[in-house]
Design a protein around this motif. Structure first.
Motif, PDB file in Angstrom:
ATOM      1  N   THR A  26      91.148 -16.860  10.880  1.00  0.00           N
ATOM      2  CA  THR A  26      89.936 -16.163  11.346  1.00  0.00           C
ATOM      3  C   THR A  26      90.027 -14.683  10.993  1.00  0.00           C
ATOM      4  O   THR A  26      89.086 -14.089  10.502  1.00  0.00           O
ATOM      5  N   CYS A  27      91.176 -14.085  11.228  1.00  0.00           N
ATOM      6  CA  CYS A  27      91.450 -12.700  10.791  1.00  0.00           C
ATOM      7  C   CYS A  27      92.935 -12.399  11.035  1.00  0.00           C
ATOM      8  O   CYS A  27      93.415 -12.554  12.160  1.00  0.00           O
ATOM      9  N   GLY A  28      93.605 -11.955   9.994  1.00  0.00           N
ATOM     10  CA  GLY A  28      95.047 -11.700  10.086  1.00  0.00           C
ATOM     11  C   GLY A  28      95.387 -10.604  11.088  1.00  0.00           C
ATOM     12  O   GLY A  28      96.277 -10.758  11.926  1.00  0.00           O
ATOM     13  N   LEU A  29      94.633  -9.502  11.026  1.00  0.00           N
ATOM     14  CA  LEU A  29      94.958  -8.368  11.900  1.00  0.00           C
ATOM     15  C   LEU A  29      94.653  -8.693  13.368  1.00  0.00           C
ATOM     16  O   LEU A  29      95.439  -8.378  14.264  1.00  0.00           O
ATOM     17  N   GLN A  30      93.511  -9.348  13.605  1.00  0.00           N
ATOM     18  CA  GLN A  30      93.157  -9.728  14.978  1.00  0.00           C
ATOM     19  C   GLN A  30      94.224 -10.683  15.539  1.00  0.00           C
ATOM     20  O   GLN A  30      94.636 -10.566  16.693  1.00  0.00           O
ATOM     21  N   THR A 374      82.647 -12.316  13.772  1.00  0.00           N
ATOM     22  CA  THR A 374      83.968 -12.163  14.396  1.00  0.00           C
ATOM     23  C   THR A 374      84.240 -10.686  14.635  1.00  0.00           C
ATOM     24  O   THR A 374      84.715 -10.285  15.703  1.00  0.00           O
ATOM     25  N   CYS A 375      83.906  -9.846  13.651  1.00  0.00           N
ATOM     26  CA  CYS A 375      84.126  -8.399  13.799  1.00  0.00           C
ATOM     27  C   CYS A 375      83.289  -7.843  14.953  1.00  0.00           C
ATOM     28  O   CYS A 375      83.752  -7.010  15.727  1.00  0.00           O
ATOM     29  N   GLU A 376      82.055  -8.348  15.071  1.00  0.00           N
ATOM     30  CA  GLU A 376      81.150  -7.865  16.121  1.00  0.00           C
ATOM     31  C   GLU A 376      81.767  -8.017  17.507  1.00  0.00           C
ATOM     32  O   GLU A 376      81.623  -7.157  18.375  1.00  0.00           O
ATOM     33  N   ASP A 379      87.879  -6.787  19.692  1.00  0.00           N
ATOM     34  CA  ASP A 379      88.279  -5.635  20.512  1.00  0.00           C
ATOM     35  C   ASP A 379      88.830  -4.487  19.670  1.00  0.00           C
ATOM     36  O   ASP A 379      89.002  -3.384  20.171  1.00  0.00           O
ATOM     37  N   PHE A 380      89.125  -4.756  18.407  1.00  0.00           N
ATOM     38  CA  PHE A 380      89.792  -3.732  17.596  1.00  0.00           C
ATOM     39  C   PHE A 380      88.851  -3.110  16.563  1.00  0.00           C
ATOM     40  O   PHE A 380      89.279  -2.419  15.647  1.00  0.00           O
ATOM     41  N   LYS A 381      87.547  -3.412  16.715  1.00  0.00           N
ATOM     42  CA  LYS A 381      86.587  -3.005  15.687  1.00  0.00           C
ATOM     43  C   LYS A 381      86.446  -1.493  15.547  1.00  0.00           C
ATOM     44  O   LYS A 381      86.086  -1.007  14.480  1.00  0.00           O
TER      45      LYS A 381
HETATM   46  S1  SF4 Z   1      87.296  -5.777  13.306  1.00  0.00           S
HETATM   47 FE1  SF4 Z   1      88.672  -7.318  14.163  1.00  0.00          FE
HETATM   48  S2  SF4 Z   1      87.982  -9.246  13.257  1.00  0.00           S
HETATM   49 FE2  SF4 Z   1      87.071  -7.600  12.020  1.00  0.00          FE
HETATM   50  S3  SF4 Z   1      88.535  -7.292  10.355  1.00  0.00           S
HETATM   51 FE3  SF4 Z   1      89.090  -5.877  11.983  1.00  0.00          FE
HETATM   52  S4  SF4 Z   1      90.640  -6.909  13.237  1.00  0.00           S
HETATM   53 FE4  SF4 Z   1      89.595  -8.445  11.953  1.00  0.00          FE
END
Ligand code: SF4
Length: 397
Positions: A26-30, A374-376, A379-381
């Motif tokens: 879904t997202c590596g960083l998340q 997912t970005c929306e 919590d880390f956006k």
């Molecule tokens: S905002 Fe969140 S979901 Fe979007 S790329 Fe960054 S860490 Fe991933």
């Protein structure tokens, strides 16, 4: 006294199929912040509904097994007490629903019935979906169930990573929602869906057995688009790989060979406004395998003429039920392919971990790439460089 430390060779990294591998995709960083950093999401609404519907289905099965309550079940008498038990269990874990999606504290009015939930304006979405999931699928699903919540584990060789390997092997684990045994001569709605699947029929043709093992998985989401070209949504493929990997783990653990998986996309039974907007898009751009042909002409018309400010359209039961079930035939070639793809994911995660161990900054070590939706909700956006909506957020109208 000197305490002995565990020998290094026994440190085998463990990966859970849904918790780690699908979450990383879904997202590596998340994934890094939430799973490896153990930071829970601040508003785990999505998580709440997924856990809620799994819990409700499991409890409903146990109730059916002990009481054999006839279907359809009465929402107030038979289903609501189950919802309460699951809600309390989730509260203990700090998981709460959206206030207008569920009666979590204020109990419904004593005279209220399931019709008062008004499925079409979605006041109490979670209850409406629980009732449909049980009454649409329970009568056919519960008699086929052999066991629920089956933990499966296995070991695989650690894939090649550019840097040092942390271990020779990695552990992979998962929980199968339901294992069922199906007799193809049985009169059952689920068996009928299997009979209609050509690929599945070809697989069982040469086996000639009385009963076949089927893996069943519930998903608290809409049916993903199956033509992923251009949509950026790869959930369709991920879900298939999940079933195929479960099948491989099952064959290692118990020497059993499931011949198919069934995924129930339970949001399809009562779609939310957000779900319907996406279904409309899938139909319009011909991205879906169910719901996009003459058989559903009336439903397509209703959806195309629907606007998100309108009342929800009254879609046919056939459209909703057909979209809520997906058959995944299992063959050995597909299993090998799925496992290789999961090895690749583990390789990526391991590479990022090793980079971090060697002093690389978190945001540089992990890939930040996700769908706009997912970005929306992430919590880390605010500080993530990969946030797709970041530029939009700062545009002054
Ligand atoms: S905002 Fe969140 S979901 Fe979007 S790329 Fe960054 S860490 Fe991933």
């Amino acid at each position: 006294m000197k305490l002995s430390s565990r020998s290094k060779s026994y440190m085998i990294p463990e990966y859970s199929l849904t918790g780690d591998l699908l979450s990383y995709l879904t997202c590596g960083l998340q994934y890094r912040y939430q799973n490896k950093g153990t930071l829970p999401p601040s508003m785990p609404i999505q998580l709440w509904f997924g856990e809620f519907i799994h819990g409700v289905m499991e409890e409903a099965y146990l109730k059916w097994e002990s009481e054999h309550t006839q279907f359809p079940w009465d929402w107030k008498k038979d289903i609501r007490p189950i919802e309460d038990i699951i809600d309390l269990r989730l509260q203990v874990r700090g998981l709460y629903p959206k206030p207008d999606h569920f009666f979590t504290i204020n109990h419904p009015d004593i005279n209220m019935t399931i019709d008062d939930l008004n499925e079409y304006d979605h006041k109490k979405l979670a209850s409406a979906r629980a009732e449909k999931a049980i009454n649409v699928w329970g009568a056919d699903l519960f008699p086929l169930m052999e066991s629920a919540e089956v933990l499966i584990k296995g070991l695989r060789e650690m894939p090649y990573t550019k840097n040092d390997k942390r271990s020779k092997y990695y552990g992979i684990s998962g929980v199968i929602d339901v294992l069922s045994l199906i007799n193809m001569n049985e009169e059952n709605k689920i068996v009928n869906y299997l009979k209609e699947n050509e690929e599945f029929n070809n697989i069982i043709k040469g086996l000639d057995e009385d009963e076949y093992e089927i893996i069943i998985d519930y998903k608290g989401m809409k049916r993903p688009p199956n033509d992923v070209s251009g949509t950026g949504n790869e959930s369709w493929d991920y879900h298939e790989r999940q079933i195929l990997t479960y099948s491989w783990l099952r064959s290692k653990q118990e020497d059993k060979k499931p011949v198919a998986g069934i995924i129930f996309y339970l949001n399809e039974l009562v779609p939310s406004i957000e779900d319907l907007k996406l279904i409309k898009e899938d139909i319009h751009y011909h991205l879906t395998d169910v719901g996009d042909n003459e058989k559903y002409e009336k439903d397509i018309e209703l959806i195309e003429n629907w606007d998100e400010d309108d009342e929800m359209p009254k879609l046919s039961e056939e459209f909703k039920v057909d979209r809520s079930i997906r058959i995944i035939p299992i063959d050995d070639n597909k299993i090998t392919e799925a496992l290789e793809k999961f090895d690749n994911v583990v390789e990526k995660i391991e590479t990022s971990i090793i980079k971090e161990i060697n002093g690389c900054k978190i945001q540089d070590a992990w890939k930040a790439k996700a769908e706009e939706r997912t970005c929306e909700a992430c919590d880390f956006k605010t500080f993530c460089k990969g946030n797709k909506n970041k530029t939009k957020d700062f545009i002054i109208p």
